[in-house]
Design a protein around this motif. Structure first.
Motif, PDB file in Angstrom:
ATOM      1  N   TYR A 160       0.845  -1.202   0.000  1.00 39.61           N
ATOM      2  CA  TYR A 160       0.000   0.000   0.000  1.00 39.61           C
ATOM      3  C   TYR A 160       0.881   1.253   0.000  1.00 39.61           C
ATOM      4  CZ  TYR A 160      -4.033   2.845   1.598  1.00 39.61           C
ATOM      5  OH  TYR A 160      -5.030   3.773   1.724  1.00 39.61           O
ATOM      6  N   LEU A 161       1.953   1.221   0.809  1.00 42.39           N
ATOM      7  CA  LEU A 161       2.863   2.358   0.896  1.00 42.39           C
ATOM      8  C   LEU A 161       3.540   2.636  -0.450  1.00 42.39           C
ATOM      9  CD1 LEU A 161       4.727   4.411   2.415  1.00 42.39           C
ATOM     10  CD2 LEU A 161       6.203   2.461   2.963  1.00 42.39           C
ATOM     11  N   LEU A 162       4.039   1.578  -1.090  1.00 40.07           N
ATOM     12  CA  LEU A 162       4.770   1.761  -2.352  1.00 40.07           C
ATOM     13  C   LEU A 162       3.847   2.288  -3.452  1.00 40.07           C
ATOM     14  CD1 LEU A 162       6.962  -1.499  -2.291  1.00 40.07           C
ATOM     15  CD2 LEU A 162       7.671   0.851  -1.766  1.00 40.07           C
ATOM     16  N   VAL A 163       2.679   1.647  -3.599  1.00 47.85           N
ATOM     17  CA  VAL A 163       1.760   2.075  -4.665  1.00 47.85           C
ATOM     18  C   VAL A 163       1.166   3.440  -4.336  1.00 47.85           C
ATOM     19  CG1 VAL A 163      -0.339   1.476  -5.940  1.00 47.85           C
ATOM     20  CG2 VAL A 163       1.238  -0.325  -5.221  1.00 47.85           C
ATOM     21  N   GLY A 164       0.817   3.658  -3.071  1.00 45.12           N
ATOM     22  CA  GLY A 164       0.242   4.943  -2.680  1.00 45.12           C
ATOM     23  C   GLY A 164       1.206   6.093  -2.864  1.00 45.12           C
ATOM     24  N   THR A 165       2.488   5.842  -2.643  1.00 46.16           N
ATOM     25  CA  THR A 165       3.489   6.894  -2.839  1.00 46.16           C
ATOM     26  C   THR A 165       3.591   7.288  -4.311  1.00 46.16           C
ATOM     27  OG1 THR A 165       4.741   6.088  -0.930  1.00 46.16           O
ATOM     28  CG2 THR A 165       5.917   7.474  -2.498  1.00 46.16           C
ATOM     29  N   VAL A 166       3.475   6.298  -5.187  1.00 45.11           N
ATOM     30  CA  VAL A 166       3.480   6.611  -6.624  1.00 45.11           C
ATOM     31  C   VAL A 166       2.289   7.508  -6.968  1.00 45.11           C
ATOM     32  CG1 VAL A 166       3.238   5.624  -8.938  1.00 45.11           C
ATOM     33  CG2 VAL A 166       4.703   4.498  -7.244  1.00 45.11           C
ATOM     34  N   GLY A 167       1.120   7.178  -6.416  1.00 49.07           N
ATOM     35  CA  GLY A 167      -0.060   7.994  -6.676  1.00 49.07           C
ATOM     36  C   GLY A 167       0.096   9.415  -6.181  1.00 49.07           C
ATOM     37  N   ALA A 168       0.615   9.565  -4.956  1.00 52.45           N
ATOM     38  CA  ALA A 168       0.797  10.909  -4.408  1.00 52.45           C
ATOM     39  C   ALA A 168       1.834  11.689  -5.206  1.00 52.45           C
ATOM     40  CB  ALA A 168       1.221  10.800  -2.940  1.00 52.45           C
ATOM     41  N   SER A 169       2.881  10.997  -5.673  1.00 56.31           N
ATOM     42  CA  SER A 169       3.925  11.670  -6.458  1.00 56.31           C
ATOM     43  C   SER A 169       3.377  12.174  -7.789  1.00 56.31           C
ATOM     44  CB  SER A 169       5.092  10.706  -6.690  1.00 56.31           C
ATOM     45  OG  SER A 169       5.635  10.275  -5.460  1.00 56.31           O
ATOM     46  N   LEU A 170       2.554  11.355  -8.440  1.00 57.89           N
ATOM     47  CA  LEU A 170       1.944  11.792  -9.699  1.00 57.89           C
ATOM     48  C   LEU A 170       1.035  12.997  -9.470  1.00 57.89           C
ATOM     49  CD1 LEU A 170       1.076   8.329 -11.309  1.00 57.89           C
ATOM     50  CD2 LEU A 170       2.907   9.897 -11.973  1.00 57.89           C
ATOM     51  N   PHE A 171       0.284  12.950  -8.376  1.00 63.76           N
ATOM     52  CA  PHE A 171      -0.599  14.074  -8.043  1.00 63.76           C
ATOM     53  C   PHE A 171       0.214  15.349  -7.845  1.00 63.76           C
ATOM     54  CE2 PHE A 171      -3.100  16.544  -4.906  1.00 63.76           C
ATOM     55  CZ  PHE A 171      -4.302  16.643  -5.592  1.00 63.76           C
ATOM     56  N   LEU A 172       1.349  15.244  -7.114  1.00 61.72           N
ATOM     57  CA  LEU A 172       2.193  16.413  -6.879  1.00 61.72           C
ATOM     58  C   LEU A 172       2.810  16.912  -8.184  1.00 61.72           C
ATOM     59  CD1 LEU A 172       3.526  18.336  -4.850  1.00 61.72           C
ATOM     60  CD2 LEU A 172       5.358  16.654  -4.553  1.00 61.72           C
ATOM     61  N   LEU A 173       3.187  15.987  -9.063  1.00 60.89           N
ATOM     62  CA  LEU A 173       3.751  16.378 -10.363  1.00 60.89           C
ATOM     63  C   LEU A 173       2.724  17.165 -11.172  1.00 60.89           C
ATOM     64  CD1 LEU A 173       6.472  15.980 -11.765  1.00 60.89           C
ATOM     65  CD2 LEU A 173       5.555  13.921 -12.840  1.00 60.89           C
ATOM     66  N   GLY A 174       1.487  16.729 -11.138  1.00 62.21           N
ATOM     67  CA  GLY A 174       0.423  17.452 -11.837  1.00 62.21           C
ATOM     68  C   GLY A 174       0.218  18.847 -11.271  1.00 62.21           C
ATOM     69  N   ILE A 175       0.308  18.967  -9.936  1.00 60.22           N
ATOM     70  CA  ILE A 175       0.192  20.297  -9.324  1.00 60.22           C
ATOM     71  C   ILE A 175       1.315  21.199  -9.824  1.00 60.22           C
ATOM     72  CG2 ILE A 175       0.334  21.547  -7.132  1.00 60.22           C
ATOM     73  CD1 ILE A 175      -0.897  19.125  -5.767  1.00 60.22           C
ATOM     74  N   GLY A 176       2.525  20.632  -9.936  1.00 62.91           N
ATOM     75  CA  GLY A 176       3.655  21.415 -10.417  1.00 62.91           C
ATOM     76  C   GLY A 176       3.438  21.933 -11.825  1.00 62.91           C
ATOM     77  N   TYR A 177       2.927  21.082 -12.706  1.00 60.12           N
ATOM     78  CA  TYR A 177       2.646  21.524 -14.078  1.00 60.12           C
ATOM     79  C   TYR A 177       1.605  22.650 -14.080  1.00 60.12           C
ATOM     80  CZ  TYR A 177       5.310  18.039 -16.683  1.00 60.12           C
ATOM     81  OH  TYR A 177       6.334  17.311 -17.235  1.00 60.12           O
ATOM     82  N   ALA A 178       0.577  22.518 -13.246  1.00 64.21           N
ATOM     83  CA  ALA A 178      -0.453  23.561 -13.209  1.00 64.21           C
ATOM     84  C   ALA A 178       0.106  24.873 -12.655  1.00 64.21           C
ATOM     85  CB  ALA A 178      -1.629  23.077 -12.338  1.00 64.21           C
ATOM     86  N   TYR A 179       1.028  24.766 -11.698  1.00 63.38           N
ATOM     87  CA  TYR A 179       1.574  25.971 -11.055  1.00 63.38           C
ATOM     88  C   TYR A 179       2.541  26.712 -11.977  1.00 63.38           C
ATOM     89  CZ  TYR A 179       3.917  28.874  -7.563  1.00 63.38           C
ATOM     90  OH  TYR A 179       4.435  29.942  -6.857  1.00 63.38           O
ATOM     91  N   ILE A 180       3.258  25.968 -12.838  1.00 63.01           N
ATOM     92  CA  ILE A 180       4.282  26.577 -13.689  1.00 63.01           C
ATOM     93  C   ILE A 180       3.733  27.743 -14.492  1.00 63.01           C
ATOM     94  CG2 ILE A 180       5.661  26.180 -15.777  1.00 63.01           C
ATOM     95  CD1 ILE A 180       6.300  23.400 -14.694  1.00 63.01           C
ATOM     96  N   ASP A 181       2.555  27.544 -15.098  1.00 62.61           N
ATOM     97  CA  ASP A 181       2.030  28.558 -16.023  1.00 62.61           C
ATOM     98  C   ASP A 181       1.016  29.496 -15.379  1.00 62.61           C
ATOM     99  OD1 ASP A 181       2.436  29.585 -18.498  1.00 62.61           O
ATOM    100  OD2 ASP A 181       0.872  28.406 -19.481  1.00 62.61           O
ATOM    101  N   THR A 182       0.664  29.251 -14.112  1.00 61.34           N
ATOM    102  CA  THR A 182      -0.360  30.096 -13.492  1.00 61.34           C
ATOM    103  C   THR A 182       0.140  30.825 -12.243  1.00 61.34           C
ATOM    104  OG1 THR A 182      -1.172  28.265 -12.128  1.00 61.34           O
ATOM    105  CG2 THR A 182      -2.191  28.551 -14.288  1.00 61.34           C
ATOM    106  N   GLY A 183       1.106  30.246 -11.539  1.00 57.35           N
ATOM    107  CA  GLY A 183       1.638  30.878 -10.329  1.00 57.35           C
ATOM    108  C   GLY A 183       0.676  30.905  -9.164  1.00 57.35           C
ATOM    109  N   THR A 184      -0.322  30.037  -9.196  1.00 57.12           N
ATOM    110  CA  THR A 184      -1.292  29.986  -8.095  1.00 57.12           C
ATOM    111  C   THR A 184      -1.641  28.544  -7.769  1.00 57.12           C
ATOM    112  OG1 THR A 184      -3.459  30.751  -7.326  1.00 57.12           O
ATOM    113  CG2 THR A 184      -3.274  30.115  -9.635  1.00 57.12           C
ATOM    114  N   LEU A 185      -2.072  28.303  -6.528  1.00 52.71           N
ATOM    115  CA  LEU A 185      -2.466  26.961  -6.099  1.00 52.71           C
ATOM    116  C   LEU A 185      -3.905  26.933  -5.597  1.00 52.71           C
ATOM    117  CD1 LEU A 185       0.820  25.963  -4.217  1.00 52.71           C
ATOM    118  CD2 LEU A 185      -0.029  24.981  -6.337  1.00 52.71           C
ATOM    119  N   ASN A 186      -4.527  28.112  -5.477  1.00 50.45           N
ATOM    120  CA  ASN A 186      -5.928  28.163  -5.090  1.00 50.45           C
ATOM    121  C   ASN A 186      -6.782  27.570  -6.208  1.00 50.45           C
ATOM    122  OD1 ASN A 186      -8.677  29.781  -5.222  1.00 50.45           O
ATOM    123  ND2 ASN A 186      -8.004  29.748  -3.083  1.00 50.45           N
ATOM    124  N   MET A 187      -7.662  26.650  -5.872  1.00 46.22           N
ATOM    125  CA  MET A 187      -8.394  25.916  -6.909  1.00 46.22           C
ATOM    126  C   MET A 187      -9.232  26.826  -7.800  1.00 46.22           C
ATOM    127  SD  MET A 187      -9.699  22.389  -5.162  1.00 46.22           S
ATOM    128  CE  MET A 187      -8.709  21.534  -3.955  1.00 46.22           C
TER     129      MET A 187
END
Length: 496
Positions: A160-187
């Motif tokens: 669960y830890l190994l697979v869940g960490t992959v999921g959380a990492s992908l989620f964080l990577l997606g946040i990074g892509y969204a932040y690059i071009d917008t400079g905001t994290l508020n939904m």
């Protein structure tokens, strides 16, 4: 009133710390501490829900820093539903775990930490803050799965830890892509700025965030952590994480898709829509087929969840008011029904030792309450009226018809037959077969076990929790239409 939003997150944190500190003075004092904390949180959640449904959304900015620069918490009809559900299920599982265990103070400290993570995910309006609470939820859930006494629990927690960490990492990577071009994290601010952002970055952000949450929701074929985690964890933990962990992750998926990316993005991007429809269809069909093939009851229930969350993802892909109301109703219904089924499976195992499908033969003669409750919750899960299981599927199916998604409608209707296939065989064994002679030694082992001189058997709290789940599955079926009317304005705002 807005301060109550922060209090809903703070109360379980205080409860977690108090459970740890109380353990210094007296061992096994964590249970009453957790009960008090969950009772206070239920009162706070109920007050927030009443206000959100009558006066509209409640906003709270942490530290006085206004959005989009500060962290914002939001309670609307949808998030209010989640925090009430979390508080109710948390109290119910506590009533069950008083006898079923685990009973240590560290267990209840981590339990309250999991309540914190789930509540935070439900009320945050900030994407990075959601990632933080997602990680808190994951870490607490890994620890609770590992709290079982058998090596199987440790192995399941590691997976669960190994697979869940992959999921959380992908989620964080997606946040990074969204932040690059917008400079905001508020939904909400992201939702406005992504419309003019680089399409490549937006598509990459959508793919990483959705796939990351698919792992947390346990959408096929990214579900591999779930059967082992559910089957390997103690019964009370299996019930809790099956009722809430994937449920809140599915809520997060709905929230992010429609607040950050928006209905127009889905309507204009065939690939994005195909990811959701494909994940939903495969999960519904393959999850059900895998459930039919299982010999262990808890693994069968786990694969059933893979299928049921496919229905929620299908509703998210449809994206109209009716389907999204169906998604919210099915999330609530699934939490009550599946949590109740895992608790009943634990009750049956405690009273009879039966954990496999073939050991359920003639169960009604050895555990009448367990057999009756399991059958009633199974019927609700199939979607027989007037249970809440029927209401959720009904709204999702009507939403598919309204949008002209006929192929998806056929899959949704077919899912009822597949669900019937794996639950009917258990009902038939419980009520129409003679008890297996091979099960007698298991009964004797259970009766012979002791823990500090206290007989190990089903308690009043365990039985009362199971009965409450059955009653809730039926009562919510009648109450759901009034609830849908209250929820409609929230869904309309989400789609606007």
């Amino acid at each position: 009133m807005s301060d109550l939003v922060a209090l809903a997150v703070a109360v379980p944190i205080v409860g977690s710390l108090a459970a740890l500190v109380a353990g210094v003075a007296r061992s096994e004092s964590g249970w009453p501490v957790a009960v008090v904390a969950c009772a206070v949180q239920l009162a706070v959640a109920a007050q927030l829900a009443v206000t959100a449904f009558t006066d509209g959304s409640i906003r709270y900015v942490v530290g006085g820093f206004e959005a989009p620069y500060g962290i914002e918490l939001l309670v609307d009809g949808l998030s209010a539903t989640m925090i009430v559900l979390i508080a109710v299920v948390s109290l119910g599982v506590l009533a069950y775990s008083r006898r079923a265990g685990p009973r240590s103070n560290p267990f209840y400290a981590v339990y309250m930490l999991l309540v914190t993570g789930l509540t935070g995910m439900s009320v945050t309006a900030d994407l990075f803050n959601m990632y933080v609470f997602l990680e808190i939820t994951g870490l607490a859930a890994y620890a609770l799965v590992a709290s079982g006494e058998r090596g199987r629990s440790a192995v399941a927690a590691l997976k669960y830890l190994l697979v869940g960490t992959v999921g959380a990492s992908l989620f964080l990577l997606g946040i990074g892509y969204a932040y690059i071009d917008t400079g905001t994290l508020n939904m909400a601010d992201l939702g406005d700025k992504l419309a003019g952002a680089d399409p490549t970055l937006v598509h990459a952000a959508f793919a990483f965030i959705v796939v990351g949450l698919f792992i947390k929701v346990a959408v096929f074929p990214l579900h591999t952590w779930q059967p082992d985690a559910y089957a390997g964890a103690p019964d009370s933990v299996s019930a809790y994480i099956s009722a809430l962990v994937s449920t809140v992750a599915a809520y997060a998926l709905l929230r992010v898709v429609y607040t950050v990316f928006g209905a127009a993005f889905l309507a204009n991007n065939e690939l994005a829509n195909a990811i959701l429809v494909g994940g939903a269809t495969v999960s519904i069909v393959v999850g059900s087929l895998l459930a039919i093939s299982q010999a262990e009851v808890k693994r069968m229930l786990a694969y059933s969840s893979v299928s049921q969350f496919g229905l929620v993802v299908a509703a998210i892909s449809i994206g109209n008011v009716t389907a999204l109301m169906g998604a919210a109703i099915h999330l609530v219904g699934h939490a009550i029904m599946k949590g109740g089924l895992f608790l009943t499976a634990g009750l049956v195992a405690t009273e009879t030792g039966a954990r496999n499908v073939e050991e359920f033969d003639g169960l009604v003669q050895r555990s009448p309450l367990g057999a009756g409750a399991f059958a009633a919750l199974a019927i609700a899960m199939v979607g027989i009226p007037p249970t809440v299981g029927f209401a959720g599927k009904w709204y999702i199916a009507i939403g598919a018809a309204e949008s002209g998604s006929w192929a998806l409608l056929a899959v949704i209707v077919g899912s009822t037959l597949l669900t019937l296939a794996y639950f009917a065989r258990l009902v038939e064994r419980m009520f129409f077969r003679e008890p297996s002679v091979d099960l007698e030694p298991a009964i004797e082992r259970v009766d012979a076990r002791t823990d500090g001189g206290e007989p190990v058997g089903a308690s009043f709290g365990m039985r009362a929790t199971v009965v409450a789940a059955v009653v809730a599955a039926v009562v919510l079926g009648f109450a759901v239409f009034g609830y849908a009317d209250q929820l409609r304005p929230t869904i309309e705002v989400l789609l606007s």
